[in-house]
Design an enzyme around this catalytic site. Structure first.
Site, PDB file in Angstrom:
ATOM      1  N   ASN A 135     -20.441  64.307   7.819  1.00 31.06           N
ATOM      2  CA  ASN A 135     -20.817  64.294   9.237  1.00 31.06           C
ATOM      3  C   ASN A 135     -19.620  63.794  10.051  1.00 31.06           C
ATOM      4  OD1 ASN A 135     -22.052  64.168  11.722  1.00 31.06           O
ATOM      5  ND2 ASN A 135     -23.875  63.120  10.980  1.00 31.06           N
ATOM      6  N   TYR A 142     -18.327  56.766  15.469  1.00 33.27           N
ATOM      7  CA  TYR A 142     -18.376  55.370  15.018  1.00 33.27           C
ATOM      8  C   TYR A 142     -16.989  54.740  14.992  1.00 33.27           C
ATOM      9  CZ  TYR A 142     -23.147  56.563  13.764  1.00 33.27           C
ATOM     10  OH  TYR A 142     -24.450  56.988  13.803  1.00 33.27           O
TER      11      TYR A 142
END
Length: 171
Positions: A135, A142
């Site tokens: 992903n 993040y």
């Protein structure tokens, strides 16, 4: 754009189940078999499992509404509710899921800021999460939020074992 975060209670179980299934399917169905997806969706987002998670005093769901439409949600865990025991000083962001049509609007940042606020309120000095190694958009998000890869763990999609990176942010 009007944005609201509502703490999820059992009265919102239907909405939570729908948004959970829809966001997970949108995000991961292209890279997983239909059988694995069906098995996972039926298990992870069953009424019984979600009810138990909502009632767990160490877990918290926040539903994200945009202009009165449910767009996504946040799930955090502390203490023994964490999927990995990384210490009492940590808060796990188990899920930040947003429907595809609401992505790229800054809503992930809204949910992450809520997680950080909750960590401060709970006197936690670290936030961690697991993110699938494939992903790449989520990993980049993040990293931009200040998380670093600090390990990995297994995630099972049906019978298939996958690898999640563990990413951590110090507050």
């Amino acid at each position: 754009m009007n944005i609201r975060l509502i703490q999820c209670a059992t009265e919102s179980l239907d909405a939570l189940q729908t948004i959970s299934r829809d966001t997970f399917y949108e995000t991961f169905h292209e890279k997983n078999s239909e059988e694995s997806m069906t098995d996972y969706l039926n298990d992870a987002f069953s009424v019984e499992k979600l009810t138990a998670e909502i009632k767990n005093k160490h877990s918290l769901f926040k539903l994200l509404y945009v202009n009165e439409e449910l767009a996504g949600y946040l799930k955090i865990n502390t203490d023994e509710a964490q999927s990995e025991q990384l210490g009492q000083e940590t808060l796990e962001v188990e899920r930040i899921y947003i429907l595809n049509r609401f992505q790229k609007l800054g809503l992930g940042k809204v949910l992450m800021n809520e997680a950080i606020k909750l960590a401060h309120e709970k006197n936690k000095n670290k936030i961690w999460l697991g993110v699938w190694e494939k992903n790449l958009n989520a990993i980049a998000f993040y990293e931009n939020a200040g998380f670093e890869k600090t390990g990995s763990h297994s995630f099972f999609m049906g019978e298939e074992e996958q690898k999640d990176f563990i990413m951590t942010k110090h507050l």
